[in-house]
Structures are given as C-alpha cells and as structure tokens.
Scaffold this active site. Structure first.
Site, PDB file in Angstrom:
ATOM      1  NE  ARG A 162      38.008  -2.993  33.654  1.00 11.00           N
ATOM      2  CZ  ARG A 162      38.053  -2.738  32.369  1.00 11.00           C
ATOM      3  NH1 ARG A 162      39.166  -2.974  31.679  1.00 11.00           N
ATOM      4  NH2 ARG A 162      37.014  -2.256  31.728  1.00 11.00           N
ATOM      5  CE1 TYR A 186      38.475   3.143  42.789  1.00 15.44           C
ATOM      6  CE2 TYR A 186      38.175   2.133  40.640  1.00 15.44           C
ATOM      7  CZ  TYR A 186      37.695   2.921  41.672  1.00 15.44           C
ATOM      8  OH  TYR A 186      36.441   3.473  41.589  1.00 15.44           O
ATOM      9  N   GLY A 219      39.313  -3.752  39.557  1.00 14.04           N
ATOM     10  CA  GLY A 219      39.787  -4.954  38.874  1.00 14.04           C
ATOM     11  C   GLY A 219      41.302  -5.111  38.868  1.00 14.04           C
ATOM     12  CE  LYS A 252      35.454  -6.436  34.932  1.00 14.82           C
ATOM     13  NZ  LYS A 252      34.228  -6.812  34.218  1.00 14.82           N
ATOM     14  CG  HIS A 263      32.599  -8.779  30.524  1.00 15.10           C
ATOM     15  ND1 HIS A 263      32.950  -7.645  29.844  1.00 15.10           N
ATOM     16  CD2 HIS A 263      32.305  -8.382  31.778  1.00 15.10           C
ATOM     17  CE1 HIS A 263      32.860  -6.599  30.652  1.00 15.10           C
ATOM     18  NE2 HIS A 263      32.473  -7.017  31.824  1.00 15.10           N
ATOM     19  CB  SER A 297      32.565  -0.925  30.308  1.00 19.06           C
ATOM     20  OG  SER A 297      33.380  -2.033  30.592  1.00 19.06           O
ATOM     21  CB  CYS A 352      26.135  -1.189  27.195  1.00 12.39           C
ATOM     22  SG  CYS A 352      27.276  -0.661  25.929  1.00 12.39           S
ATOM     23  N   GLY A 353      24.770  -0.396  30.407  1.00  9.72           N
ATOM     24  CA  GLY A 353      23.627  -0.713  31.270  1.00  9.72           C
ATOM     25  C   GLY A 353      23.461  -2.185  31.581  1.00  9.72           C
ATOM     26  CE  LYS A 354      27.981  -7.713  31.906  1.00 10.25           C
ATOM     27  NZ  LYS A 354      29.397  -7.577  32.016  1.00 10.25           N
ATOM     28  CB  THR A 355      24.646  -3.209  36.704  1.00 11.33           C
ATOM     29  OG1 THR A 355      26.011  -3.654  36.635  1.00 11.33           O
ATOM     30  CG2 THR A 355      24.148  -3.388  38.131  1.00 11.33           C
ATOM     31  CG  ASN A 356      21.064   0.240  34.710  1.00 10.96           C
ATOM     32  OD1 ASN A 356      21.491   0.203  35.859  1.00 10.96           O
ATOM     33  ND2 ASN A 356      21.210   1.300  33.924  1.00 10.96           N
ATOM     34  CG  ASP A 390      31.105  -7.679  35.459  1.00 10.43           C
ATOM     35  OD1 ASP A 390      30.824  -7.097  34.386  1.00 10.43           O
ATOM     36  OD2 ASP A 390      32.256  -7.708  35.923  1.00 10.43           O
ATOM     37  NE  ARG A 420      33.581   0.826  38.662  1.00  6.16           N
ATOM     38  CZ  ARG A 420      33.395  -0.109  37.730  1.00  6.16           C
ATOM     39  NH1 ARG A 420      32.616  -1.147  37.964  1.00  6.16           N
ATOM     40  NH2 ARG A 420      33.959   0.007  36.554  1.00  6.16           N
ATOM     41  CE1 TYR A 424      18.332   3.089  32.532  1.00  4.44           C
ATOM     42  CE2 TYR A 424      16.933   4.642  31.341  1.00  4.44           C
ATOM     43  CZ  TYR A 424      18.149   4.306  31.905  1.00  4.44           C
ATOM     44  OH  TYR A 424      19.187   5.192  31.837  1.00  4.44           O
ATOM     45  CG  ASN A 441      15.446  -2.429  27.580  1.00  2.25           C
ATOM     46  OD1 ASN A 441      14.966  -1.791  26.638  1.00  2.25           O
ATOM     47  ND2 ASN A 441      16.554  -2.051  28.196  1.00  2.25           N
TER      48      ASN A 441
HETATM   49  C1  OXD Z   1      33.939  -3.394  33.497  1.00  2.00           C
HETATM   50  C2  OXD Z   1      33.563  -3.588  34.899  1.00  2.00           C
HETATM   51  O1  OXD Z   1      34.671  -2.467  33.171  1.00  2.00           O
HETATM   52  O2  OXD Z   1      32.798  -4.510  35.201  1.00  2.00           O
HETATM   53  O3  OXD Z   1      33.507  -4.209  32.685  1.00  2.00           O
HETATM   54  O4  OXD Z   1      34.040  -2.817  35.737  1.00  2.00           O
HETATM   55 MN    MN Z   2      32.413  -5.820  33.602  1.00  2.00          MN
END
Ligand code: OXD
Ligand code: MN
Length: 606
Positions: free
Chosen positions: A73, A215, A217, A224, A244, A266, A268-272, A291, A387, A514, A517
């Site tokens: 981005r 590319y 977002g 986004k 978000h 971004s 910080c392991g949100k997807t995990n 997300d 990605r 992981y 948590n």
């Molecule tokens: C971000 C993403 O940067 O989801 O938050 O790619």
């Molecule tokens: Mn995001």
C-alpha cells in the site's frame, strides 16, 4: 454481458463515460464464473506475468511478481478528498476533490489503450445481506479481476441484487500503462512510477479512483478502499461500525459459543489469532474473518458482525505450520501468490516457511537465488510483503456461519499491538468509554527499521484504523463514544486490551503466544459472563495470578510479571499520550478521552 445490456442506468452511464475517457480496446462485464477466472489467469500467463505452480503440489495456484515500485500500500499517495480539509483531518492526506479529479482525469485519459476494460460488480458481504454493500470496479488488470473473484463475491448475481437503481460504490482503477498496437506486457508487471500512483477516496460522493498501482489494497478496491475508508464514512453517517478487525468464534468445553472481534495494527499476528488452534483442552476456535468487520445493531440491541470479504490476503513470510497451520492448509490450492519465491519444482517458498530453501530459487525479482545462511545481509527471496490470496472457504477452521447474512453477535472487542514493556497480557476496560480510550491509544513496536521509523519505536495506530479511516480521526473517536451513549451498554461488547509481546529484561518474550493465546481468550470468554478471577487496578481489570492456567515454560514469577501493572511505565505511557499522541488529532479530539486520561493518571498517582 455487454455494457448495453446493463439494466442499471446510472451504472451504464458511468461505464460508458469511463470507456470514453480511458479508450480501452474492449469492454467486458464480469460474470464471476470459473471460466472467467481461468481466462484471466490464462491472459496473464500469455503476457508472461503469471507462472502456474506445480499442479501436484499446489493445484490451481499461480505466482505473480510485481514491479519493485509496486509492492505494498502507498500511504503517501493515498488521499481522502473530502470537500473540507477538516473532514479528512490532520492524519489523512487531503487534496481538494475537484483539483484531484482534474489531475487524475488527465492521467486516466487514454490510459487503457491496448487493454480490455473489465467491469467487476462485487458484493462486500454475502450477496443480498442487509449489512453487505455493492461496489463496481472498473479495471484494466486481469490480475485484479482474478483476485477480486477470491476476495469478494463477483458477478451477475450482484447485478441482480443491484437492480435498476440500487446503491453502489463506483471504483475506477487503472494500472496506468497503456499498450501500443501489438505491444504486450511481456513479463513486465504493468504499473505507473511511484510519483504517478494515486489512491483516492471521495467520501461525500462515495467514489474511489485508483491509478498507477496493480498491487493489493491499492488495486483490489473492495478491501481497504471500500470496506474500510468509504465504509467508515457510511458507518458514521448510518450509525454502525466498519472496523479493521478479525472475527473469531470460540466454543468452551460446555459447548457455549461467543464471537470476538479484534483490532491489531499490521504485523501483529491478526490472521494467526483469527485461525488459532487452541492448546487449552476442550476449547475450539473458528474463523469468521481475518481483517475486516462490519457491525450493525440487531433488533435485540446487540452488535452483529459480518466479514465483508470472501478471501484472505495474507502476508506470506513468517506463515508456517507452527505459526498458522490453518492458513497453510488454506493456501494449498486455488491461491494467487504474489512476490514469494519459486522453487525448482515450481512450488513456493518464503522466509519463515519453516524449512530451508530447497535448492536454487527464483526470487521475487525473477532472479536466481541460493540461500546463504552465513550471510545475515542476504536480501530475502520473498518480498517481506509478499502475499497469498486464498478463498476463505478453504480454511479448515472456517466457522459454518461465516457467511450468515445476519452476521454473528459480538461479545468482546480486543485491542492490541506489539508492546515489549508496560502493557499487561490482558486488561479489561472498566466501561465502554474506557474501552474507547484503549482503542485510541493502540500502538505497536516497529519490528524492522522500516522506512523513516527506527526499530524499537512505538508507533501508535488507534483502533488500527489510522491508515484506513475515511474521515477525521477525532470524529471517528466521537462516533465510538456515541455508539456507547446511544445504546444499552450491558448489551455492547466488553472491551479488552491484550499484549502477547511483553519481553523480560533479557529481551525474551515472556508469553509463548500463538495457540497458547487461547488461555487468554478463555479468560475473556468468562469475563463476558462476569466470571473469571479478576482484580480492579488503576488501568483496568486484570486477571488474578491464578486465573489463567500457565502454559509450559511460563513460571509463576513470569505470570506475575506479565500481569503486573507497571505504575511508573504507565505514568510514562500517559505522559506520552498527552504530549505526543493526542495532539496529533487537533481540536476534534473528544474531551471525553482527555477526561479518561486524567482519571487514569489520578488513579496511578493515588
Ligand atoms: C494491512 C493488510 O496492512 O491487511 O492491514 O494488508
Ligand atoms: Mn489489514
């Protein structure tokens, strides 16, 4: 479908105007079919942009390599062009909308020569859901068409819901690289130079204009741009929340279910977290979204969330079977990879995949790359922001209700970031306004010496929305405060601040993170029912030392340390917020937040 067959007169007119301005060779309205997806992949393969991966290892997967100027981005070229500068606020890039449209119209003139203009009708959220919104993206990138097929719901079914006069967000996109007669991309990712990239949002007219980037977002405008920047404005105007945030489903050993949503900056392991595999016996975590969350109030006064997306657009490096096995399973087939490395047998590889590079690779620049573990300065084979885009339905942990058009009722909000010091493992807000305060001070340690920021510095990103709010952040905080004032607080989600990243004096992480948590999630689950050992402190409600079962490797004194309220550290935190953070929002910062800041400071001093 032809443009002349479009039944929505506003849409038809807009498409015809775009065609006249951008002069594409052909125009196609996307139907969302598998055949269309396959054709997009084929077109990009023939242009030398896509590499098909080994069908025995990664069936239906392709790899793209972008231009080095087009890898992430571009926040410096992202604009909130509201009529008044004050509506964009001091933390957004503002340009007068008329001036920006003038500049961009000249860039768009003739920009699709030699290319096909695709008209992509898409729904963010299950098609027809009350919470969903429709967008139509015009793009000259078949990579974007294919990616939008994964990340949103595309096609004729969306036009059917749109009808003859439904609301849609018009999203213009061009890679900004017209082709001369007979010219092909010939393996060169098409985009415009950095100083010609524009990612523009017009909040009053609900429009998105993107130019020069293909590319992420910048180009997949549903994510986004629509689902956060434009949707945040709609949410403000209509009294809901576009955030978000991940959404997860958690089931306790008794079979009781709750849904938790959480915002993390971004990296910080949100997807995990969204795909976490619990280590705590009897508990189950499933994924609703990783997300973005759109949340509206139901007739019962509770907040219901949908995941507006249909896929995961995740960062590949660091993803492995330990950090996120569910993600690894999700990306084994039908996945679009961008800027990861390619192995000799046409599989993918990235730093942190969990094993050494299997022989010679082709790196994200398209060059031969041989791993040299003795060279700490070896440039990575996969770009750090490389990605995967994978359909959410492929996730083994996807919750069965992830596409429920009503959404799922949220019991708790989490806010967090990478904070090596001061912030305890978990801390429950005393009430809604205290929770809004917590969201407003979210920050995370910069892990790599990125761009202009030194590693180790705490970069604050309130609600993880700083790059994604389509209006003045001060008004955004106010919107959150108003949600609390205008609804029954007992039905609103409880708010928690979490920090998996606390380090000891030796610089080592105290908490394993992981799957472990889940222990913290279990405490949060119980707190939502008023249960779980808890102590009131100056900064909020924290677990008693024995309230969270200790994972292996965490001693009693570690647990004490990680739950400890560091009075001096918090005083410094409060001073930093007062001096360096809150002033960034100018005079629109709600006074309620200053009142909260004063109250915490007073408690720390007493
Ligand atoms: C971000 C993403 O940067 O989801 O938050 O790619
Ligand atoms: Mn995001």
């Amino acid at each position: 479908m032809k443009v002349s067959e479009l039944k929505h007169s506003g849409l038809k007119k807009w498409v015809e105007e775009a065609q006249a301005l951008m002069s594409p060779e052909a125009v196609e309205v996307c139907d969302g079919s598998q055949a269309e997806y396959d054709r997009m992949i084929l077109i990009t393969k023939e242009a030398g942009l896509a590499t098909e991966l080994n069908p025995a290892k990664k069936p239906g997967c392709v790899l793209y390599r972008s231009d080095p100027s087009d890898v992430a981005r571009v926040e410096a070229s992202t604009y909130i062009a509201s009529k008044s500068k004050d509506d964009a606020g001091p933390t957004n890039n503002w340009v007068d909308p008329a001036a920006l449209k003038k500049t961009m119209t000249e860039l768009y003139r003739g920009c699709m020569k030699g290319r096909t203009m695709y008209v992509i009708p898409y729904s963010m959220g299950p098609v027809g859901s009350d919470i969903a919104k429709i967008g139509v993206e015009i793009s000259d990138s078949p990579y974007v068409v294919a990616s939008m097929h994964i990340m949103s719901r595309v096609g004729t079914k969306v036009l059917d819901v749109l009808g003859t006069d439904g609301f849609f967000v018009p999203c213009l996109h061009s890679v900004g690289k017209p082709l001369a007669p007979g010219e092909s991309d010939n393996g060169q990712w098409p985009c415009a130079p950095l100083d010609k990239k524009y990612i523009s949002h017009f909040p009053e007219t609900r429009e998105i204009w993107s130019y020069g980037s293909g590319y992420g977002g910048n180009a997949l405008l549903g994510k986004k741009c629509l689902a956060l920047r434009i949707a945040s404005v709609l949410a403000r105007d209509e009294g809901w929340l576009a955030e978000h945030m991940l959404i997860l489903k958690i089931t306790n050993p008794e079979g009781e279910v709750k849904y938790i949503s959480g915002a993390f900056p971004s990296a910080c392991g949100k997807t995990n977290l969204a795909m976490l595999i619990p280590t705590l016996p009897g508990w189950k975590v499933e994924t609703v979204g990783d997300d973005i969350a759109w949340m509206k109030f139901g007739a019962d006064g509770r907040l219901y969330a949908i995941n507006p997306e249909a896929g995961f657009f995740g960062v590949a490096p660091g993803t492995n079977n330990e950090s996120n096995r569910n993600a690894m399973e999700s990306i084994k087939k039908n996945t679009i990879y961008t800027n990861v490395a390619l192995t000799e047998d046409k599989d993918v590889w990235w730093e942190g995949i969990g094993y050494d590079a299997p022989g010679k690779l082709i790196d994200w620049h398209g060059k031969e790359w041989i791993q040299d573990k003795n060279n700490k300065n070896q440039p990575p084979a996969a770009h750090p922001n490389s990605r995967f885009a994978a359909p959410a339905r492929q996730c083994p942990a996807i919750a069965k209700e992830w596409e429920d058009p009503k959404g799922v009722p949220i019991s708790a909000f989490l806010f967090g970031g990478r904070r090596p010091k001061t912030i305890p493992l978990v801390n429950q807000a005393k009430n809604w306004i205290h929770g809004v305060f917590m969201g407003s001070i979210v920050g995370s340690e910069v892990t790599a010496a990125a761009l202009d920021v030194k590693a180790g510095v705490i970069r604050r990103d309130p609600f993880a929305m700083l790059p994604f709010c389509g209006y003045n952040m001060g008004d955004y905080f106010k919107h959150w405060i108003k949600i609390g004032q205008s609804h029954d607080e007992s039905k609103l989600p409880k708010i928690f601040f979490v920090n998996w990243f606390r380090k000891n004096d030796g610089g080592k992480f105290i908490w394993p993170g992981y799957g472990e948590n889940s222990r913290v999630l279990a405490w949060i689950f119980d707190r939502c029912d008023g249960k779980g050992g808890a102590m009131e402190t100056a900064i909020g409600t924290v677990p008693t030392p024995d309230a969270i079962a200790r994972p292996n490797g965490v001693s009693e004194s570690d647990m004490k340390e990680i739950l400890n309220v560091d009075i001096e550290g918090w005083k410094a935190e409060i001073a930093d917020i007062r001096k360096n953070h809150y002033p960034k929002f100018g005079d629109k910062l709600p006074k309620e937040l200053l009142v909260e800041l004063d109250a915490i400071e007073k408690r720390l001093n007493s």
